[in-house]
Design a protein around this motif. Sequence first.
Motif, short mmCIF file in Angstrom:
data_model
loop_
_atom_site.label_atom_id
_atom_site.label_comp_id
_atom_site.label_asym_id
_atom_site.label_seq_id
_atom_site.Cartn_x
_atom_site.Cartn_y
_atom_site.Cartn_z
N ASP A 6 -4.94 1.18 -11.00
CA ASP A 6 -4.10 0.19 -11.66
C ASP A 6 -3.66 -0.80 -10.58
OD1 ASP A 6 -2.05 -1.31 -12.80
OD2 ASP A 6 -1.26 0.39 -13.96
N MET A 7 -4.34 -1.92 -10.55
CA MET A 7 -4.08 -2.90 -9.50
C MET A 7 -2.72 -3.59 -9.67
SD MET A 7 -6.58 -2.34 -7.58
CE MET A 7 -6.58 -3.64 -6.36
N ASP A 8 -2.09 -3.44 -10.83
CA ASP A 8 -0.74 -3.95 -11.01
C ASP A 8 0.27 -3.05 -10.29
OD1 ASP A 8 -1.51 -6.15 -12.56
OD2 ASP A 8 -1.46 -4.97 -14.40
N LYS A 9 -0.05 -1.77 -10.18
CA LYS A 9 0.80 -0.82 -9.46
C LYS A 9 0.50 -0.79 -7.97
CE LYS A 9 1.69 2.75 -12.94
NZ LYS A 9 1.47 4.18 -13.22
N CYS A 10 -0.77 -0.87 -7.63
CA CYS A 10 -1.22 -0.73 -6.24
C CYS A 10 -0.58 -1.79 -5.35
CB CYS A 10 -2.74 -0.85 -6.17
SG CYS A 10 -3.40 -0.75 -4.50
N GLN A 11 -0.03 -1.32 -4.23
CA GLN A 11 0.56 -2.23 -3.25
C GLN A 11 -0.18 -2.17 -1.91
OE1 GLN A 11 4.80 -1.64 -3.09
NE2 GLN A 11 5.07 -2.28 -5.20
N ASP A 12 -1.43 -1.68 -1.97
CA ASP A 12 -2.31 -1.69 -0.80
C ASP A 12 -1.75 -0.94 0.40
OD1 ASP A 12 -4.20 -3.41 -2.21
OD2 ASP A 12 -2.78 -5.03 -1.85
N LYS A 31 -6.52 -6.13 1.01
CA LYS A 31 -6.53 -5.76 -0.41
C LYS A 31 -7.48 -4.59 -0.63
CE LYS A 31 -3.74 -8.80 -2.12
NZ LYS A 31 -2.49 -8.36 -2.71
N ALA A 57 -1.15 5.14 -8.56
CA ALA A 57 -1.94 4.09 -9.20
C ALA A 57 -3.38 4.51 -9.49
CB ALA A 57 -1.92 2.83 -8.32
#
Length: 62
Positions: A6-12, A31, A57
């Motif tokens: 879930d790239m909206d959750k992921c903060q790298d 990223k 995520a």
Amino acid sequence: MKVIVDMDKCQDHGQCVFSAPEVFRLDDTGKLEYESEPGDALRDDVEEAADVCPLQAITIED
């Protein structure tokens, strides 16, 4: 096995990269990039990556 991030959750944060570097990596800008359908031989590493993700995520589907 299908890996979904879930790239909206992921903060790298990159914790997944340490657990499963064959599947997850950070690009030149920091990223997250990942292989969405890695081989089953990498399942243990991917499960570990999902477990250590600070934002939870990563999900795995069969």
